[in-house]
Scaffold this motif. Structure first.
Motif, PDB file in Angstrom:
ATOM      1  N   GLN A  30       0.831  -1.203   0.000  1.00 41.04           N
ATOM      2  CA  GLN A  30       0.000   0.000   0.000  1.00 41.04           C
ATOM      3  C   GLN A  30       0.865   1.253   0.000  1.00 41.04           C
ATOM      4  OE1 GLN A  30      -2.958   0.200   3.091  1.00 41.04           O
ATOM      5  NE2 GLN A  30      -3.493   2.335   2.659  1.00 41.04           N
ATOM      6  N   GLN A  31       1.905   1.277   0.830  1.00 43.20           N
ATOM      7  CA  GLN A  31       2.783   2.445   0.887  1.00 43.20           C
ATOM      8  C   GLN A  31       3.524   2.654  -0.434  1.00 43.20           C
ATOM      9  OE1 GLN A  31       5.203   1.330   4.219  1.00 43.20           O
ATOM     10  NE2 GLN A  31       3.814   2.231   5.747  1.00 43.20           N
ATOM     11  N   ILE A  32       3.998   1.563  -1.030  1.00 47.76           N
ATOM     12  CA  ILE A  32       4.725   1.678  -2.299  1.00 47.76           C
ATOM     13  C   ILE A  32       3.800   2.190  -3.399  1.00 47.76           C
ATOM     14  CG2 ILE A  32       5.925   0.346  -4.084  1.00 47.76           C
ATOM     15  CD1 ILE A  32       6.910  -1.487  -1.758  1.00 47.76           C
ATOM     16  N   ALA A  33       2.573   1.676  -3.445  1.00 46.80           N
ATOM     17  CA  ALA A  33       1.618   2.140  -4.448  1.00 46.80           C
ATOM     18  C   ALA A  33       1.270   3.608  -4.234  1.00 46.80           C
ATOM     19  CB  ALA A  33       0.357   1.285  -4.399  1.00 46.80           C
ATOM     20  N   GLU A  34       0.996   3.984  -2.989  1.00 50.02           N
ATOM     21  CA  GLU A  34       0.632   5.375  -2.710  1.00 50.02           C
ATOM     22  C   GLU A  34       1.784   6.326  -3.027  1.00 50.02           C
ATOM     23  OE1 GLU A  34      -0.647   5.271   1.334  1.00 50.02           O
ATOM     24  OE2 GLU A  34      -2.676   4.556   0.848  1.00 50.02           O
ATOM     25  N   SER A  35       3.015   5.915  -2.743  1.00 49.57           N
ATOM     26  CA  SER A  35       4.158   6.761  -3.043  1.00 49.57           C
ATOM     27  C   SER A  35       4.373   6.872  -4.557  1.00 49.57           C
ATOM     28  CB  SER A  35       5.414   6.198  -2.365  1.00 49.57           C
ATOM     29  OG  SER A  35       6.450   7.153  -2.347  1.00 49.57           O
ATOM     30  N   SER A  36       4.122   5.798  -5.282  1.00 49.61           N
ATOM     31  CA  SER A  36       4.213   5.840  -6.749  1.00 49.61           C
ATOM     32  C   SER A  36       3.177   6.804  -7.319  1.00 49.61           C
ATOM     33  CB  SER A  36       3.991   4.443  -7.330  1.00 49.61           C
ATOM     34  OG  SER A  36       4.958   3.525  -6.873  1.00 49.61           O
ATOM     35  N   ILE A  37       1.981   6.759  -6.793  1.00 50.53           N
ATOM     36  CA  ILE A  37       0.911   7.638  -7.262  1.00 50.53           C
ATOM     37  C   ILE A  37       1.250   9.099  -6.972  1.00 50.53           C
ATOM     38  CG2 ILE A  37      -1.500   8.282  -6.846  1.00 50.53           C
ATOM     39  CD1 ILE A  37      -1.939   5.198  -6.278  1.00 50.53           C
ATOM     40  N   ALA A  38       1.774   9.373  -5.777  1.00 51.64           N
ATOM     41  CA  ALA A  38       2.162  10.742  -5.434  1.00 51.64           C
ATOM     42  C   ALA A  38       3.275  11.231  -6.346  1.00 51.64           C
ATOM     43  CB  ALA A  38       2.610  10.802  -3.972  1.00 51.64           C
ATOM     44  N   ALA A  39       4.228  10.364  -6.663  1.00 54.64           N
ATOM     45  CA  ALA A  39       5.317  10.739  -7.562  1.00 54.64           C
ATOM     46  C   ALA A  39       4.790  11.048  -8.960  1.00 54.64           C
ATOM     47  CB  ALA A  39       6.361   9.628  -7.620  1.00 54.64           C
ATOM     48  N   ALA A  40       3.824  10.249  -9.419  1.00 56.89           N
ATOM     49  CA  ALA A  40       3.244  10.494 -10.738  1.00 56.89           C
ATOM     50  C   ALA A  40       2.521  11.837 -10.782  1.00 56.89           C
ATOM     51  CB  ALA A  40       2.292   9.359 -11.114  1.00 56.89           C
ATOM     52  N   LYS A  41       1.791  12.146  -9.728  1.00 54.70           N
ATOM     53  CA  LYS A  41       1.088  13.434  -9.671  1.00 54.70           C
ATOM     54  C   LYS A  41       2.071  14.603  -9.632  1.00 54.70           C
ATOM     55  CE  LYS A  41      -3.157  11.724  -7.478  1.00 54.70           C
ATOM     56  NZ  LYS A  41      -4.024  11.769  -6.263  1.00 54.70           N
ATOM     57  N   ALA A  42       3.275  14.352  -9.112  1.00 56.73           N
ATOM     58  CA  ALA A  42       4.287  15.407  -9.026  1.00 56.73           C
ATOM     59  C   ALA A  42       5.053  15.590 -10.331  1.00 56.73           C
ATOM     60  CB  ALA A  42       5.268  15.101  -7.898  1.00 56.73           C
ATOM     61  N   GLY A  43       4.881  14.665 -11.280  1.00 54.46           N
ATOM     62  CA  GLY A  43       5.528  14.846 -12.576  1.00 54.46           C
ATOM     63  C   GLY A  43       6.319  13.671 -13.091  1.00 54.46           C
ATOM     64  N   ALA A  44       6.397  12.572 -12.348  1.00 52.89           N
ATOM     65  CA  ALA A  44       7.110  11.393 -12.834  1.00 52.89           C
ATOM     66  C   ALA A  44       6.236  10.640 -13.834  1.00 52.89           C
ATOM     67  CB  ALA A  44       7.489  10.474 -11.677  1.00 52.89           C
ATOM     68  N   ALA A  45       6.799  10.349 -15.001  1.00 53.41           N
ATOM     69  CA  ALA A  45       6.066   9.570 -15.996  1.00 53.41           C
ATOM     70  C   ALA A  45       6.194   8.082 -15.756  1.00 53.41           C
ATOM     71  CB  ALA A  45       6.561   9.912 -17.398  1.00 53.41           C
ATOM     72  N   ILE A  46       7.304   7.668 -15.117  1.00 55.01           N
ATOM     73  CA  ILE A  46       7.607   6.251 -14.910  1.00 55.01           C
ATOM     74  C   ILE A  46       7.831   6.001 -13.427  1.00 55.01           C
ATOM     75  CG2 ILE A  46       9.175   4.349 -15.462  1.00 55.01           C
ATOM     76  CD1 ILE A  46       9.936   5.828 -18.021  1.00 55.01           C
TER      77      ILE A  46
END
Length: 301
Positions: free
Chosen positions: A33-49
């Motif tokens: 859950q933490q890894i998924a949520e952190s990935s989602i936050a990174a994507a919203k911040a501008g990470a494409a991958i």
């Protein structure tokens, strides 16, 4: 490959890794859950991958349990937030010798050596757009740990990744690893467009000085797409250097836990800082759909 600035840049966020960072920062995500949520936050911040490892939720140590990968991927896909998924295939090549006087038997607490098919079980099941292929063998740390990837293993993993329709991201940790990458391309197990990640500053691989980076970039074949990163305090300076060298950017808690001196980072904050570097230098951030077109990726969800 000519070394000219890249004006259209994508950011990869290496979300958690498998190293011993959880004891030094409570920001490093551990559970699915933490890894998924952190990935989602990174994507919203501008990470494409999002480059994803998983960890044992009980111990925090790196894992290759397919069930953990499945939970992370399902949570991301169910979120509705678009990102290109890049799952590691680097686990399963860990060799820790017994000691300097008696290297065999190996240390069972740190050794995890399995075959090509087992290393790719989660890739075959989940079919991410990208998975990593660590293109070489090298020493890590000051002990007896060796990251082990023989040419025969790499060729077989490349063949299986190709058959799955997944794009390999070739991890280059040292200058000779580029020769292996070129050899794998010549063997026909890597398709165009080729994508490489230059992993700089990791003892005892390629140092992260400008001359070494330039030497590697100068020897990349025309048409290959590359990203570059360094670890620790040089991660954020490398965001600018990678872009100016003609490449793309990787940041994230796998490689660096600090945002500023004494300030622990989150993945989201590291991506935001890297994104500001891109725009300040006159570049434009690519989104996930643009990256899929650039790298000929097929969206899986």
């Amino acid at each position: 490959m000519a070394l000219t600035p890249n004006r259209e840049v994508f950011i990869t966020c290496a979300v958690t890794g498998s190293g011993d960072t959880t004891g030094r920062s409570d920001k490093v995500p551990v559970t699915p859950q933490q890894i998924a949520e952190s990935s989602i936050a990174a994507a919203k911040a501008g990470a494409a991958i999002a480059h994803i490892h998983v960890r044992d939720p009980e111990t925090g140590k790196g894992s290759r349990d397919p069930a953990l990968y499945r939970e992370v991927v399902e949570r991301i896909r169910d979120s509705g937030v678009d990102m290109v998924l890049n799952l590691t295939a680097g686990m399963g090549g860990d060799l820790v010798l017994g000691s300097t006087d008696a290297p065999f038997p190996v240390d069972p607490s740190g050794t995890d050596m399995v075959g090509a098919t087992e290393r790719l079980v989660h890739i075959a099941e989940l079919r991410p757009e990208i998975c990593t292929l660590d293109c070489g063998t090298m020493n890590f740390g000051e002990g007896d740990y060796v990251m082990t990837n023989t040419p025969a293993m790499l060729k077989e993993m490349g063949r299986q990744i190709q058959a799955l329709g997944v794009r390999p991201e070739i991890e280059i940790f040292d200058t000779g690893h580029l020769l292996l990458a070129k050899w794998l391309k010549a063997q026909g197990v890597i398709d165009d467009p080729v994508m490489v990640q230059l992993c700089m500053g990791i003892p005892w691989g390629a140092p992260d000085d400008i001359n070494t980076l330039k030497a590697i970039v100068d020897n990349l074949p025309d048409g290959w797409t590359f990203s570059a990163f360094s670890i620790g305090r040089n991660q954020l300076p490398y965001a600018a250097l990678a872009m100016l060298a003609g490449g793309n950017i990787r940041v994230g808690l796998e490689d660096n836990i600090w945002l500023d001196k004494g300030v622990l980072a989150t993945n989201e904050a590291l991506v935001e800082r890297a994104a500001s570097v891109v725009t300040t230098l006159g570049g434009r951030l690519l989104g996930p759909e643009e990256v899929r077109r650039k790298l000929s990726l097929e969206k899986r969800w």
